[in-house]
Design a protein around this motif. Structure first.
Motif, PDB file in Angstrom:
ATOM      1  N   PRO A 197       7.683  -8.554   3.584  1.00  0.00           N
ATOM      2  CA  PRO A 197       8.943  -7.804   3.500  1.00  0.00           C
ATOM      3  C   PRO A 197      10.117  -8.663   3.052  1.00  0.00           C
ATOM      4  O   PRO A 197      11.055  -8.152   2.434  1.00  0.00           O
ATOM      5  N   GLU A 198      10.084  -9.950   3.324  1.00  0.00           N
ATOM      6  CA  GLU A 198      11.209 -10.808   2.954  1.00  0.00           C
ATOM      7  C   GLU A 198      11.330 -10.937   1.437  1.00  0.00           C
ATOM      8  O   GLU A 198      12.438 -11.001   0.901  1.00  0.00           O
ATOM      9  N   LEU A 199      10.180 -10.965   0.749  1.00  0.00           N
ATOM     10  CA  LEU A 199      10.213 -11.038  -0.708  1.00  0.00           C
ATOM     11  C   LEU A 199      10.842  -9.783  -1.294  1.00  0.00           C
ATOM     12  O   LEU A 199      11.680  -9.847  -2.200  1.00  0.00           O
ATOM     13  N   ASP A 231      18.650  -5.795 -18.527  1.00  0.00           N
ATOM     14  CA  ASP A 231      17.623  -6.435 -17.721  1.00  0.00           C
ATOM     15  C   ASP A 231      17.218  -5.652 -16.475  1.00  0.00           C
ATOM     16  O   ASP A 231      16.052  -5.704 -16.075  1.00  0.00           O
ATOM     17  N   PRO A 232      18.137  -4.949 -15.776  1.00  0.00           N
ATOM     18  CA  PRO A 232      17.716  -4.245 -14.563  1.00  0.00           C
ATOM     19  C   PRO A 232      16.556  -3.287 -14.782  1.00  0.00           C
ATOM     20  O   PRO A 232      15.628  -3.216 -13.976  1.00  0.00           O
ATOM     21  N   ARG A 233      16.569  -2.523 -15.877  1.00  0.00           N
ATOM     22  CA  ARG A 233      15.469  -1.588 -16.093  1.00  0.00           C
ATOM     23  C   ARG A 233      14.172  -2.324 -16.406  1.00  0.00           C
ATOM     24  O   ARG A 233      13.100  -1.954 -15.915  1.00  0.00           O
ATOM     25  N   ARG A 234      14.261  -3.371 -17.212  1.00  0.00           N
ATOM     26  CA  ARG A 234      13.048  -4.121 -17.530  1.00  0.00           C
ATOM     27  C   ARG A 234      12.454  -4.752 -16.269  1.00  0.00           C
ATOM     28  O   ARG A 234      11.233  -4.808 -16.102  1.00  0.00           O
ATOM     29  N   ALA A 235      13.341  -5.203 -15.379  1.00  0.00           N
ATOM     30  CA  ALA A 235      12.859  -5.769 -14.118  1.00  0.00           C
ATOM     31  C   ALA A 235      12.189  -4.700 -13.270  1.00  0.00           C
ATOM     32  O   ALA A 235      11.144  -4.929 -12.646  1.00  0.00           O
ATOM     33  N   LEU A 236      12.781  -3.517 -13.242  1.00  0.00           N
ATOM     34  CA  LEU A 236      12.181  -2.406 -12.499  1.00  0.00           C
ATOM     35  C   LEU A 236      10.765  -2.128 -12.994  1.00  0.00           C
ATOM     36  O   LEU A 236       9.822  -2.030 -12.212  1.00  0.00           O
ATOM     37  N   GLU A 237      10.643  -1.996 -14.284  1.00  0.00           N
ATOM     38  CA  GLU A 237       9.356  -1.617 -14.853  1.00  0.00           C
ATOM     39  C   GLU A 237       8.310  -2.711 -14.687  1.00  0.00           C
ATOM     40  O   GLU A 237       7.127  -2.427 -14.517  1.00  0.00           O
ATOM     41  N   ARG A 238       8.740  -3.965 -14.735  1.00  0.00           N
ATOM     42  CA  ARG A 238       7.780  -5.078 -14.658  1.00  0.00           C
ATOM     43  C   ARG A 238       7.321  -5.364 -13.243  1.00  0.00           C
ATOM     44  O   ARG A 238       6.117  -5.471 -12.971  1.00  0.00           O
ATOM     45  N   VAL A 239       8.272  -5.519 -12.338  1.00  0.00           N
ATOM     46  CA  VAL A 239       7.903  -6.122 -11.055  1.00  0.00           C
ATOM     47  C   VAL A 239       8.123  -5.260  -9.824  1.00  0.00           C
ATOM     48  O   VAL A 239       7.519  -5.526  -8.786  1.00  0.00           O
ATOM     49  N   LEU A 240       8.975  -4.227  -9.900  1.00  0.00           N
ATOM     50  CA  LEU A 240       9.235  -3.443  -8.690  1.00  0.00           C
ATOM     51  C   LEU A 240       7.964  -2.861  -8.087  1.00  0.00           C
ATOM     52  O   LEU A 240       7.773  -2.921  -6.860  1.00  0.00           O
ATOM     53  N   PRO A 241       7.043  -2.277  -8.880  1.00  0.00           N
ATOM     54  CA  PRO A 241       5.817  -1.746  -8.262  1.00  0.00           C
ATOM     55  C   PRO A 241       5.041  -2.809  -7.477  1.00  0.00           C
ATOM     56  O   PRO A 241       4.487  -2.517  -6.417  1.00  0.00           O
ATOM     57  N   HIS A 242       5.022  -4.039  -7.995  1.00  0.00           N
ATOM     58  CA  HIS A 242       4.292  -5.100  -7.293  1.00  0.00           C
ATOM     59  C   HIS A 242       5.005  -5.511  -6.005  1.00  0.00           C
ATOM     60  O   HIS A 242       4.363  -5.765  -4.987  1.00  0.00           O
ATOM     61  N   PHE A 243       6.330  -5.566  -6.046  1.00  0.00           N
ATOM     62  CA  PHE A 243       7.067  -5.920  -4.841  1.00  0.00           C
ATOM     63  C   PHE A 243       6.935  -4.826  -3.780  1.00  0.00           C
ATOM     64  O   PHE A 243       6.846  -5.116  -2.585  1.00  0.00           O
ATOM     65  N   LEU A 244       6.925  -3.574  -4.205  1.00  0.00           N
ATOM     66  CA  LEU A 244       6.753  -2.489  -3.245  1.00  0.00           C
ATOM     67  C   LEU A 244       5.372  -2.546  -2.595  1.00  0.00           C
ATOM     68  O   LEU A 244       5.235  -2.272  -1.395  1.00  0.00           O
ATOM     69  N   SER A 245       4.367  -2.919  -3.375  1.00  0.00           N
ATOM     70  CA  SER A 245       3.016  -3.016  -2.811  1.00  0.00           C
ATOM     71  C   SER A 245       2.907  -4.151  -1.803  1.00  0.00           C
ATOM     72  O   SER A 245       2.026  -4.150  -0.941  1.00  0.00           O
ATOM     73  N   GLU A 246       3.813  -5.133  -1.910  1.00  0.00           N
ATOM     74  CA  GLU A 246       3.813  -6.269  -0.999  1.00  0.00           C
ATOM     75  C   GLU A 246       4.700  -6.043   0.223  1.00  0.00           C
ATOM     76  O   GLU A 246       4.768  -6.901   1.106  1.00  0.00           O
ATOM     77  N   ALA A 247       5.375  -4.897   0.271  1.00  0.00           N
ATOM     78  CA  ALA A 247       6.400  -4.686   1.288  1.00  0.00           C
ATOM     79  C   ALA A 247       5.868  -4.841   2.706  1.00  0.00           C
ATOM     80  O   ALA A 247       6.546  -5.366   3.582  1.00  0.00           O
TER      81      ALA A 247
END
Length: 224
Positions: free
Chosen positions: A125-127, A105-121
């Motif tokens: 920032p709390e998210l 799951d960690p890799r799938r989570a990275l690929e799915r949502v990390l780019p979106h969370f980084l764009s929201e940083a």
């Protein structure tokens, strides 16, 4: 005169609460995760999640009061326990940790949502912090403990900073999977290459000035 046994049972007001469906909750979280990966945080809507999950909006609002609460629940659901690794061979433990992320799951989570969370940083920032604490922190402290044990054994140089090792290790894997991997697919032995390259910089020197070898695989490297 009526006895206690003859008395009518006490009346209750209202109807007993209906248990919330675990299946509906699962469908909502699955739909929200899918849509996060497809459209990002800003474009995610409760209406869209409801339609994808096949439930009404009120079903979602009974569980989560806002979109932000729902996203936070999705983030918490991404958490997976890091495997406990202590074989006495750092290279083997690093490989096992990386492979667990690569195929789980960690890799799938990275690929799915990390780019979106980084764009929201910058705006939320709390998210991002919640996401990192949920998905990265367990592996961070697992790896720190692995490095410290290897230093005690004398396999790893005493001057190595475990936090920097985590940045190098996690950064190489994340960048390879999310960035360069989209240009050129990583080779089948990508994880092994990352680990062996890292090992060459970590390994302590033996009495002959050669780097300590892994107990499972020899990685030739002698300081000139």
């Amino acid at each position: 005169m009526a006895t206690t046994s003859d008395a009518a049972p006490p009346r209750t007001t209202g109807r007993p609460g209906r248990p919330r469906s675990a299946r509906a909750s699962q469908a909502i979280l699955d739909a929200a995760l899918e849509l996060l990966g497809e459209v990002g945080i800003d474009a995610l809507t409760i209406e869209g999640v409801a339609a994808r999950a096949g439930v009404g909006k009120t079903t979602i609002y009974r569980r989560w009061a806002s979109k932000e609460d729902l996203i936070a629940a999705v983030v918490q659901r991404l958490h997976t326990e890091a495997p406990v690794l202590d074989t006495g061979d750092l290279r083997a433990d690093l490989l096992a940790l990386a492979r667990a992320a690569e195929h789980g799951d960690p890799r799938r989570a990275l690929e799915r949502v990390l780019p979106h969370f980084l764009s929201e940083a910058s705006t939320n920032p709390e998210l991002l912090r919640t996401y990192l604490e949920t998905t990265f922190a367990p592996r961070l402290w697992q790896l720190v403990a692995m490095i410290e044990r290897a230093q005690i054994r004398g396999d790893v140089r005493a001057d190595v900073d475990p936090l920097i090792v985590f940045d190098l290790f996690g950064g190489a894997l994340t960048f390879g999977w999310l960035i360069t991997g989209r240009l050129t697919p990583p080779p089948p032995d990508f994880v092994e290459r990352v680990v062996d390259t890292l090992w060459r910089g970590l390994a302590a020197l033996d009495a002959d000035g050669c780097r300590q070898q892994s107990r499972t695989t020899r990685v030739p490297d002698k300081r000139s």
